[in-house]
Design an enzyme around this catalytic site. Structure first.
Site, PDB file in Angstrom:
ATOM      1  N   ALA A   1     -30.910 -96.617 -45.925  1.00 25.85           N
ATOM      2  CA  ALA A   1     -32.142 -96.144 -45.364  1.00 25.85           C
ATOM      3  C   ALA A   1     -32.155 -97.250 -44.055  1.00 25.85           C
ATOM      4  O   ALA A   1     -31.233 -98.250 -44.131  1.00 25.85           O
ATOM      5  CB  ALA A   1     -33.323 -96.793 -46.394  1.00 25.85           C
TER       6      ALA A   1
ATOM      7  N   GLY B   1     -29.490 -95.866 -49.586  1.00 25.32           N
ATOM      8  CA  GLY B   1     -29.954 -94.624 -49.509  1.00 25.32           C
ATOM      9  C   GLY B   1     -29.075 -93.550 -49.255  1.00 25.32           C
ATOM     10  O   GLY B   1     -29.307 -92.327 -49.523  1.00 25.32           O
TER      11      GLY B   1
ATOM     12  N   GLU C   1     -27.378 -92.620 -52.332  1.00 23.75           N
ATOM     13  CA  GLU C   1     -28.434 -91.843 -53.284  1.00 23.75           C
ATOM     14  C   GLU C   1     -28.461 -90.538 -52.808  1.00 23.75           C
ATOM     15  O   GLU C   1     -28.857 -89.595 -53.558  1.00 23.75           O
ATOM     16  CB  GLU C   1     -29.654 -92.579 -53.242  1.00 23.75           C
TER      17      GLU C   1
ATOM     18  N   GLU D   1     -28.284-102.962 -51.921  1.00 24.59           N
ATOM     19  CA  GLU D   1     -29.514-103.451 -51.624  1.00 24.59           C
ATOM     20  C   GLU D   1     -29.888-104.875 -52.098  1.00 24.59           C
ATOM     21  O   GLU D   1     -30.859-105.684 -51.621  1.00 24.59           O
ATOM     22  CB  GLU D   1     -30.704-102.437 -52.372  1.00 24.59           C
TER      23      GLU D   1
HETATM   24  N1  CAA Z   1     -30.007 -99.516 -41.382  1.00 23.77           N
HETATM   25  C1  CAA Z   1     -30.363 -99.704 -40.046  1.00 23.77           C
HETATM   26  N2  CAA Z   1     -29.059-100.100 -38.975  1.00 23.77           N
HETATM   27  C2  CAA Z   1     -27.936 -99.863 -39.624  1.00 23.77           C
HETATM   28  C3  CAA Z   1     -27.571 -99.809 -41.050  1.00 23.77           C
HETATM   29  C4  CAA Z   1     -28.718 -99.491 -41.903  1.00 23.77           C
HETATM   30  N3  CAA Z   1     -28.890 -99.263 -43.230  1.00 23.77           N
HETATM   31  N4  CAA Z   1     -26.489 -99.708 -41.215  1.00 23.77           N
HETATM   32  C5  CAA Z   1     -25.661 -99.985 -40.138  1.00 23.77           C
HETATM   33  N5  CAA Z   1     -26.502-100.083 -39.147  1.00 23.77           N
HETATM   34  C6  CAA Z   1     -26.424-100.313 -37.682  1.00 23.77           C
HETATM   35  C7  CAA Z   1     -26.238-101.658 -37.329  1.00 23.77           C
HETATM   36  O1  CAA Z   1     -27.262-102.525 -37.491  1.00 23.77           O
HETATM   37  C8  CAA Z   1     -25.127-101.517 -36.286  1.00 23.77           C
HETATM   38  O2  CAA Z   1     -26.243-101.429 -35.121  1.00 23.77           O
HETATM   39  P1  CAA Z   1     -26.159-102.420 -33.719  1.00 23.77           P
HETATM   40  O3  CAA Z   1     -24.912-101.977 -33.153  1.00 23.77           O
HETATM   41  O4  CAA Z   1     -27.480-101.926 -33.009  1.00 23.77           O
HETATM   42  O5  CAA Z   1     -25.999-103.992 -34.366  1.00 23.77           O
HETATM   43  C9  CAA Z   1     -24.613-100.202 -36.110  1.00 23.77           C
HETATM   44  O6  CAA Z   1     -24.989 -99.492 -37.036  1.00 23.77           O
HETATM   45  C10 CAA Z   1     -23.277-100.308 -36.682  1.00 23.77           C
HETATM   46  O7  CAA Z   1     -23.188-101.170 -37.548  1.00 23.77           O
HETATM   47  P2  CAA Z   1     -22.232-102.551 -38.189  1.00 23.77           P
HETATM   48  O8  CAA Z   1     -21.824-103.149 -36.454  1.00 23.77           O
HETATM   49  O9  CAA Z   1     -22.874-103.385 -38.940  1.00 23.77           O
HETATM   50  O10 CAA Z   1     -20.891-101.787 -38.467  1.00 23.77           O
HETATM   51  P3  CAA Z   1     -19.729-102.688 -39.335  1.00 23.77           P
HETATM   52  O11 CAA Z   1     -18.498-101.601 -39.340  1.00 23.77           O
HETATM   53  O12 CAA Z   1     -19.447-103.909 -38.967  1.00 23.77           O
HETATM   54  O13 CAA Z   1     -20.202-102.634 -40.905  1.00 23.77           O
HETATM   55  C11 CAA Z   1     -21.336-101.510 -42.905  1.00 23.77           C
HETATM   56  C12 CAA Z   1     -20.595-101.432 -41.621  1.00 23.77           C
HETATM   57  C13 CAA Z   1     -20.673-102.402 -43.771  1.00 23.77           C
HETATM   58  C14 CAA Z   1     -21.784-100.280 -43.360  1.00 23.77           C
HETATM   59  C15 CAA Z   1     -22.640-102.492 -42.330  1.00 23.77           C
HETATM   60  O14 CAA Z   1     -23.473-101.830 -41.216  1.00 23.77           O
HETATM   61  C16 CAA Z   1     -23.649-102.529 -43.457  1.00 23.77           C
HETATM   62  O15 CAA Z   1     -23.599-103.497 -44.035  1.00 23.77           O
HETATM   63  N6  CAA Z   1     -24.884-101.761 -43.278  1.00 23.77           N
HETATM   64  C17 CAA Z   1     -26.022-101.942 -44.259  1.00 23.77           C
HETATM   65  C18 CAA Z   1     -25.783-101.319 -45.479  1.00 23.77           C
HETATM   66  C19 CAA Z   1     -26.813-101.415 -46.313  1.00 23.77           C
HETATM   67  O16 CAA Z   1     -27.349-102.464 -46.854  1.00 23.77           O
HETATM   68  N7  CAA Z   1     -27.480-100.476 -46.674  1.00 23.77           N
HETATM   69  C20 CAA Z   1     -28.703-100.385 -47.714  1.00 23.77           C
HETATM   70  C21 CAA Z   1     -29.764-100.225 -46.877  1.00 23.77           C
HETATM   71  S1  CAA Z   1     -31.453-100.552 -47.747  1.00 23.77           S
HETATM   72  C22 CAA Z   1     -31.504 -99.232 -48.574  1.00 23.77           C
HETATM   73  O17 CAA Z   1     -30.863 -97.957 -48.470  1.00 23.77           O
HETATM   74  C23 CAA Z   1     -32.755 -98.891 -49.494  1.00 23.77           C
HETATM   75  C24 CAA Z   1     -32.787 -97.579 -50.320  1.00 23.77           C
HETATM   76  O18 CAA Z   1     -32.335 -97.362 -51.328  1.00 23.77           O
HETATM   77  C25 CAA Z   1     -34.025 -96.807 -49.992  1.00 23.77           C
END
Ligand code: CAA
Length: 260
Positions: free
Chosen positions: A67, A112, A115, A135
């Site tokens: 998400a 998400g 999921e 998460e």
């Molecule tokens: N939401 C918003 N933006 C996201 C995102 C997310 N889930 N995942 C990645 N992005 C964005 C980053 O913020 C980044 O944007 P900027 O360039 O503006 O900084 C861009 O995408 C590229 O990401 P990274 O620079 O972080 O890329 P990376 O290769 O270094 O890392 C990754 C990749 C390991 C996937 C890392 O992006 C990450 O950990 N993302 C979040 C994963 C996460 O926590 N997902 C769960 C979200 S909460 C959820 O989903 C709740 C639910 O069940 C409903």
């Protein structure tokens, strides 16, 4: 009908749906969720010529990285509960779709995004794909069915480990643990999904629909768990820990959780 953040391509009765927020690793924001809801709730039921659907993400890095954390970082408990409930409703539309839906997982499938892949009837992983429910890193729990469907696919022991550690697993482990159906060379996820769907399109449509309904029926008693997840996701959304977890994500640092 328009579908923000989705690109649609119909070929030989198979609809290829690509999530198009590549620069955000196809993170699922509310506009994407609304598009998926309209697609599976209205468009596909109205188009009987479609016999199968492939869901994938734009680019080579991600199916969907979850998400959109930035969008809901300041949500209250009530808003979090609504976000979770909307995701559940949409993902149930996919799971209960009368035609088969296959996730072509071309990279990260996290939170998400994992999921969403799990709500599909099958998953084809590229060899570089990674799966996880990270998460808890944010002081949050999965909100789109992850606590329920991950247990259904890989069993309680492995599921609780992944959910509590936020560890990611690669495509080979996902195959071994029963989370995905096939692992293919990167770039061949969609063609493998298409091959399976074209085979299914030669079968009786009523039988196909009834198989999906019957398999879903096996899990009906898990419905209470989905309800519990909505309540708990909302609760976690209202905590200072989630505020800190989301802030730390944006600031690219480790969170300092306090347990409140
Ligand atoms: N939401 C918003 N933006 C996201 C995102 C997310 N889930 N995942 C990645 N992005 C964005 C980053 O913020 C980044 O944007 P900027 O360039 O503006 O900084 C861009 O995408 C590229 O990401 P990274 O620079 O972080 O890329 P990376 O290769 O270094 O890392 C990754 C990749 C390991 C996937 C890392 O992006 C990450 O950990 N993302 C979040 C994963 C996460 O926590 N997902 C769960 C979200 S909460 C959820 O989903 C709740 C639910 O069940 C409903």
């Amino acid at each position: 009908m328009t579908f923000e953040n989705l690109h649609l391509d119909l070929q030989d009765s198979i609809l290829l749906v690509t999530m198009t927020r590549e620069s955000a690793l196809n993170a699922i924001n509310m506009a994407t969720m609304a598009s998926l809801h309209r697609l599976f709730g209205e468009y596909i039921p109205d188009h009987e010529e479609i016999s199968g659907v492939i869901l994938t993400g734009a680019g080579q890095k991600a199916f969907a990285a979850g998400a959109d954390i930035k969008e809901f970082a300041s949500f209250s408990a009530q808003e979090g509960k609504l976000l979770s409930a909307t995701g559940h409703e949409t993902y149930f539309l996919i799971e209960k779709s009368r035609i088969p839906v296959i996730a072509a997982v071309n990279g990260y499938a996290l939170g998400g995004g994992c999921e969403l892949a799990m709500a599909c009837h099958m998953r084809i992983a590229g060899e570089h794909a990674n799966f996880g429910q990270p998460e808890v890193n944010l002081g949050l729990i999965p909100g789109y069915g992850g606590t329920q469907r991950l247990v259904q696919y890989i069993g309680k022991a492995k599921a609780i480990e992944l959910l509590l550690t936020a560890d990611m697993i690669n495509a080979e482990d996902a195959l071994r643990w029963g989370l995905v159906n096939h692992v293919v060379p990167s770039g061949e996820e969609v063609s493998k999904a298409r091959e399976i769907l074209l085979k299914i399109s030669t079968k009786g449509p009523v039988a196909v629909r009834k198989v999906i309904e019957a398999v879903n029926a096996y899990f009906t008693e898990a419905t209470d768990g989905f309800h519990f997840e909505v309540e708990s996701f909302g609760y976690a959304c209202g905590t200072q820990d989630f505020r800190e977890g989301a802030k730390a994500f944006v600031e690219k640092r480790k969170p300092a959780f306090t347990g409140h």
